[in-house]
Design an enzyme around this catalytic site. Structure first.
Site, mmCIF file in Angstrom:
data_model
loop_
_atom_site.group_PDB
_atom_site.id
_atom_site.type_symbol
_atom_site.label_atom_id
_atom_site.label_comp_id
_atom_site.label_asym_id
_atom_site.label_seq_id
_atom_site.Cartn_x
_atom_site.Cartn_y
_atom_site.Cartn_z
ATOM 1 N N SER A 1 0.856 -1.193 0.000
ATOM 2 C CA SER A 1 0.000 0.000 0.000
ATOM 3 C C SER A 1 0.893 1.245 0.000
ATOM 4 O O SER A 1 0.418 2.357 -0.238
ATOM 5 C CB SER A 1 -0.932 0.017 1.215
ATOM 6 O OG SER A 1 -0.207 -0.239 2.406
ATOM 7 N N ASP B 1 5.736 -6.862 2.564
ATOM 8 C CA ASP B 1 5.000 -7.410 1.420
ATOM 9 C C ASP B 1 5.917 -7.774 0.259
ATOM 10 O O ASP B 1 6.774 -6.963 -0.132
ATOM 11 C CB ASP B 1 4.017 -6.353 0.900
ATOM 12 C CG ASP B 1 2.599 -6.609 1.369
ATOM 13 O OD1 ASP B 1 2.299 -7.739 1.817
ATOM 14 O OD2 ASP B 1 1.777 -5.672 1.285
ATOM 15 N N LYS C 1 4.856 -11.249 3.499
ATOM 16 C CA LYS C 1 3.437 -11.521 3.203
ATOM 17 C C LYS C 1 3.289 -11.641 1.699
ATOM 18 O O LYS C 1 3.922 -10.895 0.944
ATOM 19 C CB LYS C 1 2.545 -10.406 3.747
ATOM 20 C CG LYS C 1 1.070 -10.545 3.344
ATOM 21 C CD LYS C 1 0.165 -9.670 4.167
ATOM 22 C CE LYS C 1 0.051 -8.240 3.690
ATOM 23 N NZ LYS C 1 -0.411 -8.049 2.312
ATOM 24 N N GLU D 1 -8.737 -9.771 3.822
ATOM 25 C CA GLU D 1 -9.122 -8.398 3.492
ATOM 26 C C GLU D 1 -10.501 -8.403 2.835
ATOM 27 O O GLU D 1 -10.741 -9.165 1.879
ATOM 28 C CB GLU D 1 -8.073 -7.774 2.547
ATOM 29 C CG GLU D 1 -8.423 -6.360 2.122
ATOM 30 C CD GLU D 1 -7.283 -5.601 1.455
ATOM 31 O OE1 GLU D 1 -6.145 -6.121 1.401
ATOM 32 O OE2 GLU D 1 -7.546 -4.481 0.993
HETATM 33 O O1 KIV Z 1 -0.381 -3.390 1.582
HETATM 34 C C1 KIV Z 1 -1.076 -3.327 2.599
HETATM 35 O O2 KIV Z 1 -1.073 -2.342 3.349
HETATM 36 C C2 KIV Z 1 -1.919 -4.459 2.900
HETATM 37 C C3 KIV Z 1 -3.032 -4.193 3.850
HETATM 38 C C4 KIV Z 1 -4.157 -3.555 3.132
HETATM 39 C C5 KIV Z 1 -3.430 -5.414 4.542
HETATM 40 O O3 KIV Z 1 -1.743 -5.516 2.367
#
Ligand code: KIV
Length: 275
Positions: free
Chosen positions: A45, A83, A113, A182
């Site tokens: 994000s 991520d 993640k 989500e």
């Molecule tokens: O990238 C992010 O912030 C996310 C959240 C929306 C869970 O994956």
């Protein structure tokens, strides 16, 4: 207390809720860590809220490593999850392991993640085999925005709900230490949470999840883009910042800032010799 994948797992067993927030830089991560939040997500994000992209698809591994390293320098106790960005793991298991390794080695993340269901079982198994904990992400998976046809609540039909349950079970079986959901209906998220022995973290997935995550700019009303229904505004920091910026501009243009107290002095003697 230092948060780890083990303490998060214990929290679920003890019925203690897990708190998680996103962060992308050193000073925000430090504040979040000092507030005692259990885990920080360096989410992709980043693309939306920090880099101004319309979605997360343009975020690169270099972006993620740069911001994860900054977050890691600000944290003492929070578990840092980073991520894997779009196309850093989808093409092959090799890519998945190599890039997960970069987030840990160069970004100092404690875990990674990745988005997706059963199709990513081999990727998760291989990353876990490399001793890197993986948080799975199901439901609305923003990296699939083009395939999903937009940002919509997932799992509402019987078939879709069953698929989400199957995915969650397969991801746990593959070794994921937690499953993030989500935009999943609250009652379905509760069923999945009850079925899994690993913690679930919800964002728009109701109160039945073992933990919650929010994008910090959303909960502080700092981001003027679209605000989803699941966000609660905890403070109006965006307005406070804008007011402060306006006061600064006003004081600069009127010569009020900087005042005496903001300036450095020098001996008169030195100044006189300059004339
Ligand atoms: O990238 C992010 O912030 C996310 C959240 C929306 C869970 O994956």
């Amino acid at each position: 207390m230092k948060n780890t994948v083990v303490t998060l797992s214990q929290a679920k067993k003890k019925g203690e809720k897990i708190s998680m927030l996103t962060a992308y830089d050193y000073s925000t991560a430090k504040l979040i860590d000092e507030a005692g939040i259990n885990a920080i997500l360096v989410g992709d994000s980043l693309g939306n809220v920090c880099l101004g992209y319309e979605n997360t698809l343009s975020v690169t591994m270099e972006d993620m490593i740069h911001h994860t390293a900054a977050v890691s320098r600000g944290c003492e106790n929070a578990l840092i999850v980073s991520d894997l960005p779009f196309m850093s793991y989808q093409a092959s298991v090799y890519d998945a392991v190599k890039n997960a390794g970069r987030l840990v080695k160069e970004g100092r993340a404690h875990a990674v993640k990745l988005e997706g269901g059963k199709d990513f079982v081999p990727h998760i198994e291989a990353i876990v085999k490399a001793s890197i904990p993986v948080m799975a992400h199901i439901g609305l998976t923003p990296q699939s925005v083009n395939a999903l046809g937009g940002f919509k609540v997932q799992g509402k039909s019987l078939e879709a709900a069953r698929k989400l349950i199957d995915d969650a079970l397969a991801l746990e079986e593959a070794g994921a230490f937690a499953v993030l959901m989500e935009c999943v209906p609250a009652r379905l998220a509760q069923i999945i949470t009850d079925k899994l022995s690993v913690p679930t973290i919800g964002i728009g997935a109701g109160a039945g999840c073992d933990g919650q995550v929010l994008v910090y700019q959303d909960m502080l009303a700092m981001y003027s883009g679209f605000l989803p229904k699941f966000v609660k505004k905890y403070a109006d920091i965006g307005d406070i910042m804008k007011e402060a910026f306006k006061s600064y501009k006003d004081e600069v243009s009127k010569g009020i800032f900087p005042g005496e107290e903001n300036m450095f002095s020098i001996d008169d003697e030195v100044i006189q010799k300059l004339y």
